[in-house]
Design an enzyme around this catalytic site. Structure first.
Site, mmCIF file in Angstrom:
data_model
loop_
_atom_site.group_PDB
_atom_site.id
_atom_site.type_symbol
_atom_site.label_atom_id
_atom_site.label_comp_id
_atom_site.label_asym_id
_atom_site.label_seq_id
_atom_site.Cartn_x
_atom_site.Cartn_y
_atom_site.Cartn_z
ATOM 1 N N LYS A 35 0.823 -1.217 0.000
ATOM 2 C CA LYS A 35 0.000 0.000 0.000
ATOM 3 C C LYS A 35 0.849 1.255 0.000
ATOM 4 C CE LYS A 35 -4.469 -1.491 1.319
ATOM 5 N NZ LYS A 35 -5.323 -1.899 2.382
ATOM 6 N N LYS A 74 -4.677 -10.207 -6.740
ATOM 7 C CA LYS A 74 -5.912 -10.609 -6.051
ATOM 8 C C LYS A 74 -7.056 -9.673 -6.440
ATOM 9 C CE LYS A 74 -5.677 -8.303 -1.616
ATOM 10 N NZ LYS A 74 -6.802 -7.663 -1.101
ATOM 11 N N LYS A 117 -11.191 -4.344 -4.040
ATOM 12 C CA LYS A 117 -12.186 -3.277 -4.185
ATOM 13 C C LYS A 117 -11.640 -2.114 -4.981
ATOM 14 C CE LYS A 117 -14.208 -3.875 0.376
ATOM 15 N NZ LYS A 117 -13.992 -3.474 1.770
HETATM 16 P P1 AMP Z 1 -10.940 -5.650 2.700
HETATM 17 O O1 AMP Z 1 -11.820 -5.408 1.545
HETATM 18 O O2 AMP Z 1 -9.501 -5.518 2.363
HETATM 19 O O3 AMP Z 1 -11.364 -4.912 3.934
HETATM 20 O O4 AMP Z 1 -11.101 -7.195 3.076
HETATM 21 C C1 AMP Z 1 -12.147 -7.714 3.857
HETATM 22 C C2 AMP Z 1 -12.046 -9.216 3.999
HETATM 23 O O5 AMP Z 1 -12.156 -9.845 2.717
HETATM 24 C C3 AMP Z 1 -10.695 -9.671 4.569
HETATM 25 O O6 AMP Z 1 -10.905 -10.801 5.392
HETATM 26 C C4 AMP Z 1 -9.917 -10.052 3.338
HETATM 27 O O7 AMP Z 1 -8.894 -10.973 3.600
HETATM 28 C C5 AMP Z 1 -11.019 -10.654 2.462
HETATM 29 N N1 AMP Z 1 -10.662 -10.518 1.035
HETATM 30 C C6 AMP Z 1 -10.461 -9.373 0.346
HETATM 31 N N2 AMP Z 1 -10.143 -9.626 -0.943
HETATM 32 C C7 AMP Z 1 -10.145 -10.984 -1.064
HETATM 33 C C8 AMP Z 1 -9.881 -11.881 -2.146
HETATM 34 N N3 AMP Z 1 -9.562 -11.432 -3.355
HETATM 35 N N4 AMP Z 1 -9.978 -13.204 -1.915
HETATM 36 C C9 AMP Z 1 -10.311 -13.680 -0.675
HETATM 37 N N5 AMP Z 1 -10.561 -12.894 0.377
HETATM 38 C C10 AMP Z 1 -10.488 -11.559 0.208
#
Ligand code: AMP
Ligand code: TRP
Length: 324
Positions: free
Chosen positions: A111, A192, A195
Protein backbone atom coordinates in the site's frame (compact mmCIF):
# COMPACT_ATOMS: atom_id res chain seq x y z
CA UNK A 1 -18.67 -20.90 23.34
CA UNK A 2 -15.65 -19.82 21.33
CA UNK A 3 -15.46 -16.19 20.26
CA UNK A 4 -15.08 -15.04 16.64
CA UNK A 5 -14.13 -11.53 15.55
CA UNK A 6 -13.73 -10.15 12.05
CA UNK A 7 -14.26 -6.94 10.08
CA UNK A 8 -14.19 -5.43 6.60
CA UNK A 9 -13.02 -1.96 5.62
CA UNK A 10 -15.82 0.16 4.11
CA UNK A 11 -13.67 1.23 1.20
CA UNK A 12 -14.86 0.78 -2.37
CA UNK A 13 -17.58 -1.77 -3.01
CA UNK A 14 -17.91 -5.21 -1.46
CA UNK A 15 -16.72 -7.70 -4.02
CA UNK A 16 -16.91 -11.43 -4.57
CA UNK A 17 -13.50 -11.99 -2.91
CA UNK A 18 -14.72 -10.36 0.31
CA UNK A 19 -17.79 -12.56 0.23
CA UNK A 20 -16.03 -15.87 -0.46
CA UNK A 21 -12.93 -15.12 1.63
CA UNK A 22 -14.66 -13.65 4.65
CA UNK A 23 -18.42 -13.06 4.84
CA UNK A 24 -19.49 -16.54 3.67
CA UNK A 25 -17.43 -18.06 6.48
CA UNK A 26 -19.02 -15.68 8.98
CA UNK A 27 -22.52 -16.76 7.98
CA UNK A 28 -21.53 -20.40 8.41
CA UNK A 29 -19.94 -19.77 11.83
CA UNK A 30 -22.70 -17.77 13.48
CA UNK A 31 -24.60 -20.76 14.90
CA UNK A 32 -21.57 -22.39 16.44
CA UNK A 33 -19.62 -19.41 17.77
CA UNK A 34 -20.17 -16.20 19.67
CA UNK A 35 -19.58 -13.88 16.71
CA UNK A 36 -18.68 -10.20 16.67
CA UNK A 37 -18.40 -8.46 13.30
CA UNK A 38 -17.46 -4.83 12.74
CA UNK A 39 -17.16 -2.29 9.98
CA UNK A 40 -13.51 -1.19 10.18
CA UNK A 41 -14.02 2.49 9.30
CA UNK A 42 -10.89 3.64 11.15
CA UNK A 43 -8.88 1.27 8.97
CA UNK A 44 -10.55 2.56 5.82
CA UNK A 45 -9.35 6.12 6.45
CA UNK A 46 -5.68 5.11 6.48
CA UNK A 47 -5.66 5.45 2.69
CA UNK A 48 -7.30 8.11 0.52
CA UNK A 49 -11.11 8.22 0.82
CA UNK A 50 -14.03 10.55 0.23
CA UNK A 51 -15.53 11.88 3.50
CA UNK A 52 -18.70 12.98 1.68
CA UNK A 53 -19.74 9.48 0.64
CA UNK A 54 -18.15 7.66 3.55
CA UNK A 55 -21.23 7.33 5.81
CA UNK A 56 -23.18 5.83 2.92
CA UNK A 57 -20.37 3.29 2.34
CA UNK A 58 -20.39 2.28 6.00
CA UNK A 59 -24.16 1.77 5.88
CA UNK A 60 -24.00 -0.14 2.57
CA UNK A 61 -21.41 -2.50 3.98
CA UNK A 62 -23.49 -3.21 7.08
CA UNK A 63 -26.64 -3.81 5.00
CA UNK A 64 -24.68 -6.21 2.80
CA UNK A 65 -23.65 -8.14 5.94
CA UNK A 66 -27.33 -8.47 6.85
CA UNK A 67 -28.41 -9.29 3.28
CA UNK A 68 -25.75 -12.02 3.11
CA UNK A 69 -27.36 -13.75 6.07
CA UNK A 70 -25.57 -12.36 9.10
CA UNK A 71 -28.24 -12.36 11.79
CA UNK A 72 -28.09 -9.53 14.36
CA UNK A 73 -30.05 -11.76 16.77
CA UNK A 74 -27.13 -14.19 16.80
CA UNK A 75 -24.14 -11.86 16.26
CA UNK A 76 -22.88 -8.55 17.59
CA UNK A 77 -22.57 -5.99 14.77
CA UNK A 78 -21.14 -2.51 15.18
CA UNK A 79 -19.06 0.31 13.69
CA UNK A 80 -15.44 0.27 14.88
CA UNK A 81 -14.98 4.04 15.37
CA UNK A 82 -18.05 4.20 17.65
CA UNK A 83 -16.28 2.06 20.24
CA UNK A 84 -13.34 4.13 21.44
CA UNK A 85 -12.05 1.27 23.60
CA UNK A 86 -10.31 -0.08 20.48
CA UNK A 87 -8.19 3.02 19.88
CA UNK A 88 -7.42 3.30 23.56
CA UNK A 89 -6.08 -0.26 23.66
CA UNK A 90 -4.28 0.29 20.34
CA UNK A 91 -2.18 3.02 21.96
CA UNK A 92 -1.03 0.68 24.72
CA UNK A 93 -0.25 -2.05 22.18
CA UNK A 94 1.66 0.49 20.07
CA UNK A 95 4.12 0.85 22.92
CA UNK A 96 5.03 -2.84 22.85
CA UNK A 97 5.16 -3.18 19.05
CA UNK A 98 8.40 -2.48 17.21
CA UNK A 99 8.89 -0.36 14.12
CA UNK A 100 10.85 -3.17 12.48
CA UNK A 101 8.03 -5.69 12.78
CA UNK A 102 5.55 -3.22 11.30
CA UNK A 103 7.98 -2.53 8.45
CA UNK A 104 7.84 -6.22 7.56
CA UNK A 105 4.07 -6.20 6.95
CA UNK A 106 3.37 -7.10 3.32
CA UNK A 107 0.20 -5.00 3.12
CA UNK A 108 2.07 -1.93 4.35
CA UNK A 109 4.82 -2.47 1.80
CA UNK A 110 2.25 -2.87 -1.03
CA UNK A 111 0.00 0.00 0.00
CA UNK A 112 2.77 2.46 0.76
CA UNK A 113 3.98 2.03 -2.83
CA UNK A 114 0.56 3.03 -4.16
CA UNK A 115 -0.20 5.98 -1.88
CA UNK A 116 1.04 9.51 -2.58
CA UNK A 117 1.57 10.16 1.12
CA UNK A 118 2.20 7.39 3.64
CA UNK A 119 0.41 8.18 6.88
CA UNK A 120 1.43 7.01 10.33
CA UNK A 121 -2.07 5.51 10.48
CA UNK A 122 -1.28 3.21 7.56
CA UNK A 123 1.89 2.13 9.32
CA UNK A 124 0.09 1.47 12.63
CA UNK A 125 -2.86 -0.26 10.92
CA UNK A 126 -1.90 -3.76 12.20
CA UNK A 127 -1.77 -2.53 15.81
CA UNK A 128 -5.33 -1.20 15.65
CA UNK A 129 -6.35 -4.49 14.06
CA UNK A 130 -4.63 -6.34 16.93
CA UNK A 131 -6.61 -4.20 19.39
CA UNK A 132 -9.87 -5.03 17.51
CA UNK A 133 -9.16 -8.72 17.89
CA UNK A 134 -7.62 -8.88 21.37
CA UNK A 135 -10.14 -6.62 23.08
CA UNK A 136 -12.85 -9.29 22.59
CA UNK A 137 -10.70 -12.20 23.86
CA UNK A 138 -11.09 -13.66 20.39
CA UNK A 139 -10.37 -17.32 19.67
CA UNK A 140 -10.82 -17.36 15.90
CA UNK A 141 -10.47 -14.71 13.16
CA UNK A 142 -11.99 -15.73 9.80
CA UNK A 143 -10.36 -13.68 7.01
CA UNK A 144 -8.86 -13.99 3.54
CA UNK A 145 -5.19 -14.82 2.94
CA UNK A 146 -4.04 -11.18 2.74
CA UNK A 147 -4.97 -10.63 6.41
CA UNK A 148 -3.21 -13.74 7.76
CA UNK A 149 -0.01 -11.87 8.59
CA UNK A 150 -1.99 -9.25 10.53
CA UNK A 151 -3.67 -11.91 12.67
CA UNK A 152 -0.26 -13.47 13.31
CA UNK A 153 1.20 -10.17 14.52
CA UNK A 154 -1.87 -9.74 16.75
CA UNK A 155 -1.05 -13.11 18.32
CA UNK A 156 2.60 -12.05 18.77
CA UNK A 157 1.56 -8.78 20.41
CA UNK A 158 -0.81 -10.67 22.75
CA UNK A 159 1.93 -13.08 23.79
CA UNK A 160 4.37 -10.24 24.39
CA UNK A 161 1.86 -8.31 26.50
CA UNK A 162 0.98 -11.40 28.58
CA UNK A 163 4.64 -12.16 29.08
CA UNK A 164 5.52 -8.63 30.14
CA UNK A 165 2.48 -7.67 32.22
CA UNK A 166 0.69 -10.91 33.10
CA UNK A 167 -2.05 -12.98 31.40
CA UNK A 168 -4.67 -10.65 29.93
CA UNK A 169 -5.29 -11.66 26.31
CA UNK A 170 -6.34 -14.86 24.60
CA UNK A 171 -4.07 -15.83 21.72
CA UNK A 172 -6.16 -15.64 18.51
CA UNK A 173 -5.94 -18.03 15.58
CA UNK A 174 -6.56 -17.24 11.94
CA UNK A 175 -9.16 -19.23 9.98
CA UNK A 176 -8.83 -19.42 6.22
CA UNK A 177 -10.81 -21.48 3.72
CA UNK A 178 -8.04 -22.75 1.50
CA UNK A 179 -9.83 -22.65 -1.86
CA UNK A 180 -11.32 -19.19 -1.42
CA UNK A 181 -8.75 -17.41 0.74
CA UNK A 182 -7.32 -15.64 -2.29
CA UNK A 183 -9.71 -15.02 -5.18
CA UNK A 184 -7.85 -13.53 -8.11
CA UNK A 185 -8.72 -10.64 -10.43
CA UNK A 186 -10.80 -11.45 -13.52
CA UNK A 187 -8.46 -9.43 -15.72
CA UNK A 188 -5.13 -10.51 -14.22
CA UNK A 189 -4.89 -13.85 -12.40
CA UNK A 190 -1.57 -12.86 -10.81
CA UNK A 191 -3.29 -10.14 -8.75
CA UNK A 192 -5.91 -10.61 -6.05
CA UNK A 193 -9.43 -9.39 -6.70
CA UNK A 194 -9.79 -6.14 -4.78
CA UNK A 195 -12.19 -3.28 -4.18
CA UNK A 196 -9.73 -0.84 -5.69
CA UNK A 197 -8.87 -2.59 -8.95
CA UNK A 198 -10.57 -1.59 -12.23
CA UNK A 199 -14.28 -2.39 -12.18
CA UNK A 200 -14.17 -5.21 -14.74
CA UNK A 201 -11.56 -7.06 -12.68
CA UNK A 202 -14.10 -7.87 -9.98
CA UNK A 203 -17.73 -8.80 -9.36
CA UNK A 204 -19.34 -6.38 -6.93
CA UNK A 205 -22.13 -7.64 -4.69
CA UNK A 206 -24.17 -4.76 -6.12
CA UNK A 207 -23.64 -5.74 -9.79
CA UNK A 208 -26.78 -6.39 -11.86
CA UNK A 209 -27.18 -9.85 -13.42
CA UNK A 210 -26.28 -8.68 -16.94
CA UNK A 211 -23.15 -6.94 -15.62
CA UNK A 212 -22.04 -10.16 -13.88
CA UNK A 213 -22.63 -12.11 -17.10
CA UNK A 214 -20.60 -9.58 -19.12
CA UNK A 215 -17.69 -9.50 -16.66
CA UNK A 216 -17.46 -13.30 -16.48
CA UNK A 217 -17.72 -13.74 -20.25
CA UNK A 218 -14.86 -11.28 -20.76
CA UNK A 219 -12.68 -12.62 -17.91
CA UNK A 220 -9.20 -13.53 -19.14
CA UNK A 221 -8.48 -17.21 -19.73
CA UNK A 222 -5.32 -19.23 -20.29
CA UNK A 223 -3.96 -20.59 -23.53
CA UNK A 224 -5.44 -23.90 -24.70
CA UNK A 225 -9.08 -24.95 -24.66
CA UNK A 226 -9.50 -27.40 -21.81
CA UNK A 227 -11.18 -26.62 -18.53
CA UNK A 228 -8.48 -27.93 -16.21
CA UNK A 229 -7.49 -27.33 -12.59
CA UNK A 230 -3.73 -27.13 -13.03
CA UNK A 231 -1.01 -24.75 -11.88
CA UNK A 232 -0.14 -23.42 -15.31
CA UNK A 233 -3.77 -22.40 -15.88
CA UNK A 234 -4.18 -19.78 -13.13
CA UNK A 235 -7.10 -17.96 -14.75
CA UNK A 236 -9.28 -21.04 -15.29
CA UNK A 237 -8.28 -22.45 -11.90
CA UNK A 238 -9.46 -19.23 -10.26
CA UNK A 239 -12.80 -19.44 -12.09
CA UNK A 240 -13.13 -23.10 -11.09
CA UNK A 241 -12.61 -22.22 -7.42
CA UNK A 242 -15.29 -19.54 -7.67
CA UNK A 243 -17.62 -22.03 -9.42
CA UNK A 244 -17.07 -24.62 -6.72
CA UNK A 245 -17.54 -22.16 -3.84
CA UNK A 246 -20.84 -20.91 -5.23
CA UNK A 247 -22.28 -24.21 -6.45
CA UNK A 248 -21.00 -26.42 -3.64
CA UNK A 249 -19.77 -28.94 -6.27
CA UNK A 250 -16.24 -30.29 -5.89
CA UNK A 251 -13.78 -28.98 -8.49
CA UNK A 252 -13.17 -32.44 -10.05
CA UNK A 253 -16.89 -32.80 -10.66
CA UNK A 254 -17.05 -29.44 -12.44
CA UNK A 255 -14.00 -30.31 -14.54
CA UNK A 256 -15.66 -33.61 -15.53
CA UNK A 257 -18.92 -31.82 -16.40
CA UNK A 258 -17.15 -29.53 -18.87
CA UNK A 259 -14.88 -32.11 -20.45
CA UNK A 260 -14.80 -31.55 -24.20
CA UNK A 261 -16.68 -28.25 -23.86
CA UNK A 262 -15.23 -24.79 -24.47
CA UNK A 263 -14.59 -21.77 -22.29
CA UNK A 264 -17.81 -20.08 -23.43
CA UNK A 265 -20.03 -22.90 -22.10
CA UNK A 266 -18.12 -22.97 -18.85
CA UNK A 267 -18.23 -19.21 -18.35
CA UNK A 268 -21.91 -19.05 -19.15
CA UNK A 269 -22.66 -21.66 -16.54
CA UNK A 270 -20.34 -19.97 -14.02
CA UNK A 271 -22.10 -16.62 -14.47
CA UNK A 272 -25.44 -18.34 -13.84
CA UNK A 273 -24.14 -19.99 -10.68
CA UNK A 274 -22.87 -16.63 -9.37
CA UNK A 275 -26.05 -14.76 -10.32
CA UNK A 276 -28.14 -17.36 -8.49
CA UNK A 277 -26.34 -16.54 -5.25
CA UNK A 278 -25.48 -12.83 -5.61
CA UNK A 279 -28.82 -11.78 -7.17
CA UNK A 280 -30.87 -12.52 -4.02
CA UNK A 281 -28.25 -10.80 -1.78
CA UNK A 282 -28.39 -7.69 -3.96
CA UNK A 283 -32.22 -7.69 -3.95
CA UNK A 284 -32.36 -8.30 -0.21
CA UNK A 285 -30.01 -5.37 0.41
CA UNK A 286 -32.29 -3.09 -1.64
CA UNK A 287 -35.25 -4.27 0.43
CA UNK A 288 -33.40 -3.71 3.74
CA UNK A 289 -32.56 -0.14 2.68
CA UNK A 290 -36.26 0.71 2.83
CA UNK A 291 -36.35 0.00 6.56
CA UNK A 292 -34.93 3.25 7.94
CA UNK A 293 -34.76 1.97 11.51
CA UNK A 294 -33.05 -1.36 10.87
CA UNK A 295 -29.54 0.00 10.34
CA UNK A 296 -29.68 2.38 13.30
CA UNK A 297 -31.14 -0.26 15.61
CA UNK A 298 -28.62 -2.91 14.56
CA UNK A 299 -25.54 -0.77 15.15
CA UNK A 300 -26.90 0.77 18.33
CA UNK A 301 -27.66 -2.57 19.96
CA UNK A 302 -24.40 -4.08 18.68
CA UNK A 303 -22.37 -1.20 20.06
CA UNK A 304 -23.91 -1.63 23.51
CA UNK A 305 -22.83 -5.28 23.64
CA UNK A 306 -19.39 -4.57 22.14
CA UNK A 307 -18.71 -1.81 24.64
CA UNK A 308 -19.43 -3.99 27.65
CA UNK A 309 -17.10 -6.79 26.54
CA UNK A 310 -14.31 -4.49 25.36
CA UNK A 311 -14.41 -2.23 28.43
CA UNK A 312 -13.72 -5.24 30.64
CA UNK A 313 -10.61 -6.27 28.68
CA UNK A 314 -9.35 -2.69 28.41
CA UNK A 315 -9.54 -2.28 32.18
CA UNK A 316 -7.69 -5.54 32.74
CA UNK A 317 -4.97 -4.44 30.31
CA UNK A 318 -4.65 -0.99 31.93
CA UNK A 319 -4.44 -2.54 35.38
CA UNK A 320 -1.82 -5.04 34.26
CA UNK A 321 0.25 -2.29 32.64
CA UNK A 322 0.11 -0.17 35.80
CA UNK A 323 -2.13 2.52 34.32
CA UNK A 324 -4.82 2.16 36.96
P1 AMP B 1 -10.94 -5.65 2.70
O1 AMP B 1 -11.82 -5.41 1.54
O2 AMP B 1 -9.50 -5.52 2.36
O3 AMP B 1 -11.36 -4.91 3.93
O4 AMP B 1 -11.10 -7.19 3.08
C1 AMP B 1 -12.15 -7.71 3.86
C2 AMP B 1 -12.05 -9.22 4.00
O5 AMP B 1 -12.16 -9.85 2.72
C3 AMP B 1 -10.69 -9.67 4.57
O6 AMP B 1 -10.91 -10.80 5.39
C4 AMP B 1 -9.92 -10.05 3.34
O7 AMP B 1 -8.89 -10.97 3.60
C5 AMP B 1 -11.02 -10.65 2.46
N1 AMP B 1 -10.66 -10.52 1.04
C6 AMP B 1 -10.46 -9.37 0.35
N2 AMP B 1 -10.14 -9.63 -0.94
C7 AMP B 1 -10.14 -10.98 -1.06
C8 AMP B 1 -9.88 -11.88 -2.15
N3 AMP B 1 -9.56 -11.43 -3.36
N4 AMP B 1 -9.98 -13.20 -1.91
C9 AMP B 1 -10.31 -13.68 -0.67
N5 AMP B 1 -10.56 -12.89 0.38
C10 AMP B 1 -10.49 -11.56 0.21
N1 TRP C 1 -7.76 -5.15 8.04
C1 TRP C 1 -8.87 -5.95 7.64
C2 TRP C 1 -9.02 -5.91 6.12
O1 TRP C 1 -8.50 -5.17 5.43
C3 TRP C 1 -10.15 -5.47 8.28
C4 TRP C 1 -10.08 -5.63 9.75
C5 TRP C 1 -9.96 -4.63 10.67
C6 TRP C 1 -10.11 -6.84 10.48
N2 TRP C 1 -9.90 -5.14 11.92
C7 TRP C 1 -9.98 -6.49 11.85
C8 TRP C 1 -10.21 -8.18 10.10
C9 TRP C 1 -9.94 -7.47 12.84
C10 TRP C 1 -10.17 -9.15 11.10
C11 TRP C 1 -10.04 -8.82 12.46
O2 TRP C 1 -9.75 -6.67 5.64
Amino acid sequence: MKRVFSAVRPSGELQLGNYLGAIKQWVEMQDEYDCIFAIADYHAITTEYDPKTFQQKVKDHMLFYLASGIDPQKCTLFIQSQNSNHTELAWILDTITTVSELQRMTQFKDKSQKEKVISAGLFNYPVLMAADILIYQTDVVPVGEDQKQHVEIAADIAKRFNHRYGEVFKIPEVKLVKETARIMSLTDPTKKMSKTGEDRSRINLSDADDVIMKKIMSAVTDSGKEIEYVEDKPAISNLLRIYSAYSGEPIEQIVAKFEGKGYADFKNSLAEVIIKKIGPIREKKIELEKDEELYKKTIFEGLEKAEIISRETLEKAKKAAGLI
